[in-house]
Design an enzyme around this catalytic site. Structure first.
Site, PDB file in Angstrom:
ATOM      1  N   LYS A  25       0.739  -0.867  -0.066  1.00 24.17           N
ATOM      2  CA  LYS A  25      -0.144  -0.001  -0.201  1.00 24.17           C
ATOM      3  C   LYS A  25       0.475   1.306   0.191  1.00 24.17           C
ATOM      4  O   LYS A  25       0.940   2.599  -1.097  1.00 24.17           O
ATOM      5  CB  LYS A  25      -0.926   0.003   1.693  1.00 24.17           C
ATOM      6  CG  LYS A  25      -2.252  -1.166   1.413  1.00 24.17           C
ATOM      7  CD  LYS A  25      -2.490  -0.850   2.672  1.00 24.17           C
ATOM      8  CE  LYS A  25      -1.963  -0.981   3.593  1.00 24.17           C
ATOM      9  NZ  LYS A  25      -0.931  -2.155   4.291  1.00 24.17           N
ATOM     10  N   ARG A 100      -9.633   1.771   8.227  1.00 23.83           N
ATOM     11  CA  ARG A 100      -9.747   0.558   8.949  1.00 23.83           C
ATOM     12  C   ARG A 100     -10.192  -0.232   9.223  1.00 23.83           C
ATOM     13  O   ARG A 100     -10.127  -1.650   9.949  1.00 23.83           O
ATOM     14  CB  ARG A 100      -8.060   0.476   9.872  1.00 23.83           C
ATOM     15  CG  ARG A 100      -7.082  -0.028   9.155  1.00 23.83           C
ATOM     16  CD  ARG A 100      -5.315  -0.510   9.800  1.00 23.83           C
ATOM     17  NE  ARG A 100      -5.009  -0.731  10.312  1.00 23.83           N
ATOM     18  CZ  ARG A 100      -3.731  -0.856   9.636  1.00 23.83           C
ATOM     19  NH1 ARG A 100      -3.281   0.776   8.991  1.00 23.83           N
ATOM     20  NH2 ARG A 100      -2.530  -1.501   8.991  1.00 23.83           N
ATOM     21  N   ARG A 139      11.445  -5.309   5.077  1.00 25.56           N
ATOM     22  CA  ARG A 139      11.453  -3.694   4.523  1.00 25.56           C
ATOM     23  C   ARG A 139      12.134  -3.303   5.554  1.00 25.56           C
ATOM     24  O   ARG A 139      13.006  -3.327   6.380  1.00 25.56           O
ATOM     25  CB  ARG A 139       9.683  -3.524   4.924  1.00 25.56           C
ATOM     26  CG  ARG A 139      10.076  -1.883   5.237  1.00 25.56           C
ATOM     27  CD  ARG A 139       8.314  -1.730   5.111  1.00 25.56           C
ATOM     28  NE  ARG A 139       7.730  -1.868   5.946  1.00 25.56           N
ATOM     29  CZ  ARG A 139       6.145  -2.103   6.354  1.00 25.56           C
ATOM     30  NH1 ARG A 139       6.062  -1.623   5.341  1.00 25.56           N
ATOM     31  NH2 ARG A 139       5.690  -2.683   7.642  1.00 25.56           N
ATOM     32  N   ARG A 172      10.887  -0.881  11.628  1.00 22.78           N
ATOM     33  CA  ARG A 172      10.000  -0.981  11.723  1.00 22.78           C
ATOM     34  C   ARG A 172       9.869  -2.028  13.030  1.00 22.78           C
ATOM     35  O   ARG A 172      10.173  -3.412  13.495  1.00 22.78           O
ATOM     36  CB  ARG A 172       8.299  -0.420  11.066  1.00 22.78           C
ATOM     37  CG  ARG A 172       8.385   0.683  10.197  1.00 22.78           C
ATOM     38  CD  ARG A 172       7.256   0.630  10.046  1.00 22.78           C
ATOM     39  NE  ARG A 172       6.142  -0.338  10.524  1.00 22.78           N
ATOM     40  CZ  ARG A 172       5.280  -0.395   9.134  1.00 22.78           C
ATOM     41  NH1 ARG A 172       5.158   0.787   8.284  1.00 22.78           N
ATOM     42  NH2 ARG A 172       4.124  -0.739   9.348  1.00 22.78           N
ATOM     43  N   ARG A 183      -0.507  -8.143  14.144  1.00 25.05           N
ATOM     44  CA  ARG A 183      -0.955  -7.543  12.872  1.00 25.05           C
ATOM     45  C   ARG A 183      -2.149  -8.140  12.114  1.00 25.05           C
ATOM     46  O   ARG A 183      -3.060  -7.005  10.955  1.00 25.05           O
ATOM     47  CB  ARG A 183      -0.276  -6.705  12.175  1.00 25.05           C
ATOM     48  CG  ARG A 183       0.367  -5.716  13.059  1.00 25.05           C
ATOM     49  CD  ARG A 183       2.256  -5.334  12.354  1.00 25.05           C
ATOM     50  NE  ARG A 183       2.127  -4.173  10.949  1.00 25.05           N
ATOM     51  CZ  ARG A 183       2.947  -4.466  10.310  1.00 25.05           C
ATOM     52  NH1 ARG A 183       3.577  -4.802  10.834  1.00 25.05           N
ATOM     53  NH2 ARG A 183       2.773  -3.956   9.474  1.00 25.05           N
TER      54      ARG A 183
HETATM   55  P1  AP5 Z   1       4.895  -1.338   1.872  1.00 28.80           P
HETATM   56  O1  AP5 Z   1       4.229  -0.952   0.699  1.00 28.80           O
HETATM   57  O2  AP5 Z   1       5.711  -1.108   3.099  1.00 28.80           O
HETATM   58  O3  AP5 Z   1       3.603  -2.413   2.841  1.00 28.80           O
HETATM   59  P2  AP5 Z   1       2.103  -1.842   3.007  1.00 28.80           P
HETATM   60  O4  AP5 Z   1       1.169  -2.646   2.743  1.00 28.80           O
HETATM   61  O5  AP5 Z   1       1.902  -0.484   3.533  1.00 28.80           O
HETATM   62  O6  AP5 Z   1       2.816  -2.560   4.646  1.00 28.80           O
HETATM   63  P3  AP5 Z   1       2.680  -1.465   5.732  1.00 28.80           P
HETATM   64  O7  AP5 Z   1       4.035  -2.664   7.031  1.00 28.80           O
HETATM   65  O8  AP5 Z   1       3.017   0.003   6.013  1.00 28.80           O
HETATM   66  O9  AP5 Z   1       1.353  -1.686   6.316  1.00 28.80           O
HETATM   67  P4  AP5 Z   1       0.551  -1.401   8.012  1.00 28.80           P
HETATM   68  O10 AP5 Z   1      -0.780  -1.199   6.887  1.00 28.80           O
HETATM   69  O11 AP5 Z   1       1.019  -3.060   8.907  1.00 28.80           O
HETATM   70  O12 AP5 Z   1       1.171  -0.819   8.217  1.00 28.80           O
HETATM   71  P5  AP5 Z   1       0.535   0.975   8.413  1.00 28.80           P
HETATM   72  O13 AP5 Z   1       1.813   1.492   8.614  1.00 28.80           O
HETATM   73  O14 AP5 Z   1      -0.973   1.744   8.071  1.00 28.80           O
HETATM   74  O15 AP5 Z   1       5.520  -3.091   1.431  1.00 28.80           O
HETATM   75  C1  AP5 Z   1       6.287  -4.247   2.131  1.00 28.80           C
HETATM   76  C2  AP5 Z   1       7.641  -3.946   2.258  1.00 28.80           C
HETATM   77  O16 AP5 Z   1       7.163  -5.054   0.883  1.00 28.80           O
HETATM   78  C3  AP5 Z   1       8.660  -2.995   1.299  1.00 28.80           C
HETATM   79  O17 AP5 Z   1       9.627  -3.626   2.178  1.00 28.80           O
HETATM   80  C4  AP5 Z   1       8.520  -3.221  -0.073  1.00 28.80           C
HETATM   81  O18 AP5 Z   1      10.006  -2.645  -0.407  1.00 28.80           O
HETATM   82  C5  AP5 Z   1       7.706  -4.486  -0.166  1.00 28.80           C
HETATM   83  N1  AP5 Z   1       7.653  -4.523  -1.094  1.00 28.80           N
HETATM   84  C6  AP5 Z   1       6.731  -3.836  -1.721  1.00 28.80           C
HETATM   85  N2  AP5 Z   1       5.596  -4.107  -3.388  1.00 28.80           N
HETATM   86  C7  AP5 Z   1       6.755  -5.136  -3.322  1.00 28.80           C
HETATM   87  C8  AP5 Z   1       5.830  -6.115  -5.428  1.00 28.80           C
HETATM   88  N3  AP5 Z   1       4.857  -6.091  -5.924  1.00 28.80           N
HETATM   89  N4  AP5 Z   1       7.061  -7.189  -4.698  1.00 28.80           N
HETATM   90  C9  AP5 Z   1       8.180  -7.583  -3.636  1.00 28.80           C
HETATM   91  N5  AP5 Z   1       8.083  -6.201  -3.058  1.00 28.80           N
HETATM   92  C10 AP5 Z   1       7.037  -5.568  -2.995  1.00 28.80           C
HETATM   93  O19 AP5 Z   1       0.190   0.803  10.193  1.00 28.80           O
HETATM   94  C11 AP5 Z   1       1.320   0.523  11.631  1.00 28.80           C
HETATM   95  C12 AP5 Z   1       0.071   0.220  12.925  1.00 28.80           C
HETATM   96  O20 AP5 Z   1      -0.366   1.961  13.089  1.00 28.80           O
HETATM   97  C13 AP5 Z   1      -0.900  -1.085  12.963  1.00 28.80           C
HETATM   98  O21 AP5 Z   1      -1.118  -1.396  13.127  1.00 28.80           O
HETATM   99  C14 AP5 Z   1      -2.037  -0.109  13.731  1.00 28.80           C
HETATM  100  O22 AP5 Z   1      -1.249   0.026  15.591  1.00 28.80           O
HETATM  101  C15 AP5 Z   1      -1.522   1.707  13.309  1.00 28.80           C
HETATM  102  N6  AP5 Z   1      -2.590   2.174  12.198  1.00 28.80           N
HETATM  103  C16 AP5 Z   1      -2.238   3.050  11.208  1.00 28.80           C
HETATM  104  N7  AP5 Z   1      -3.451   3.290  10.920  1.00 28.80           N
HETATM  105  C17 AP5 Z   1      -5.176   3.241  12.016  1.00 28.80           C
HETATM  106  C18 AP5 Z   1      -6.108   2.725  11.803  1.00 28.80           C
HETATM  107  N8  AP5 Z   1      -6.768   3.531   9.931  1.00 28.80           N
HETATM  108  N9  AP5 Z   1      -6.905   2.948  12.301  1.00 28.80           N
HETATM  109  C19 AP5 Z   1      -5.707   1.509  13.372  1.00 28.80           C
HETATM  110  N10 AP5 Z   1      -5.026   1.910  13.569  1.00 28.80           N
HETATM  111  C20 AP5 Z   1      -3.964   2.394  13.046  1.00 28.80           C
END
Ligand code: AP5
Length: 231
Positions: A25, A100, A139, A172, A183
């Site tokens: 994402k 979410r 990552r 991270r 998660r």
């Molecule tokens: P990346 O693009 O970073 O993936 P992502 O889907 O963004 O993964 P996240 O871990 O950031 O998502 P998340 O939803 O758990 O975390 P968030 O920060 O939102 O890619 C991942 C890896 O894969 C990278 O190394 C990349 O290079 C690689 N990659 C990407 N595409 C690829 C491809 N096509 N092929 C090969 N490799 C690839 O949330 C963190 C925490 O914050 C949550 O757990 C929660 O506690 C809190 N939080 C955030 N938003 C909310 C909300 N709305 N409500 C409540 N709590 C929230």
């Protein structure tokens, strides 16, 4: 502004990236937002900034995020509402990691209506669990510009250093295996119902997120172009 950096057109709505942790994402939302010259709004990044600043919200969110659970809706909704009211969001924005929960999606629907936006366009990043662990444990993120790398599939030219700005690449704290499990569980339980929710509204577009970064980017570009052509 150089020609290649000019926005490719108007978005005029919210694009939502919906998908499990590690589905790509952040990687794709950043590219799409740059293409259209609109803000990339990652609630995860916003919360991590609050933690770094030591704000009250950051203090509340830190232990919850460390456990891999979702931060309560009441805290996240206020943060998002304040952000999308800013003038830079007037031509649309790209959400990454929000909404979410069904409560968040309903609240967002009301906010968008109130601000005169069209219905959102939801990109569902479809991918099996097997690939997610490799992506998350591999990552690394730039401390300065936030550029995302992967030690297996998208390594920087020099180990530990960002190609763009020379920033240090860090892992991270929630990318440890035991937290990743939690998660993924939170995603299944609280976020995956949004797939049916947005499908019912007819706003969901599915993307095969297991393909390469470039292929996924192309699929998204086509989907967004067809959405803009259809309105
Ligand atoms: P990346 O693009 O970073 O993936 P992502 O889907 O963004 O993964 P996240 O871990 O950031 O998502 P998340 O939803 O758990 O975390 P968030 O920060 O939102 O890619 C991942 C890896 O894969 C990278 O190394 C990349 O290079 C690689 N990659 C990407 N595409 C690829 C491809 N096509 N092929 C090969 N490799 C690839 O949330 C963190 C925490 O914050 C949550 O757990 C929660 O506690 C809190 N939080 C955030 N938003 C909310 C909300 N709305 N409500 C409540 N709590 C929230």
């Amino acid at each position: 502004m150089a020609l290649e950096q000019r926005p490719v057109g108007k978005l005029d709505r919210a694009v939502i990236f919906l998908g499990p942790p590690g589905s790509g994402k952040g990687t794709q939302a950043k590219v799409l937002a740059e293409k259209y010259g609109v803000p990339h709004l990652s609630t995860g990044d916003m919360l991590r900034e609050h933690i770094a600043q030591g704000s009250l919200l950051g203090l509340k969110a830190k232990p919850i995020m460390a456990r891999g659970e979702l931060v309560p809706d009441s805290l996240v909704l206020k943060m998002v509402a304040e952000r999308i009211e800013r003038p830079d969001c007037s031509h649309g924005f790209v959400f990454d990691g929000f909404p979410r929960t069904v409560t968040q999606a309903k609240y967002l629907g009301e906010l968008l209506k109130r601000q005169g936006f069209k219905q959102p366009f939801v990109i569902h990043m479809v991918i099996g669990n097997a690939l997610l662990l490799r992506r998350l444990t591999g990552r690394r993120t730039c401390k300065i510009g936030g550029e995302i790398y992967n030690i297996y599939d998208r390594p920087p030219k020099v180990e530990g250093i960002c190609d763009n700005d020379g920033g240090e690449l860090v892992q991270r704290p929630d990318d440890r295996e035991e937290v990743i499990k939690q998660r993924l569980h939170a995603y299944e339980k609280l976020t995956s119902p949004l797939v049916a929710y947005y499908r019912r509204h007819g706003w969901l577009h599915e993307i095969d997120a297991s393909k390469s970064v470039a292929e996924v980017e192309q699929e998204i570009e086509q989907a967004v172009a067809s959405m803009r052509g259809a309105r």
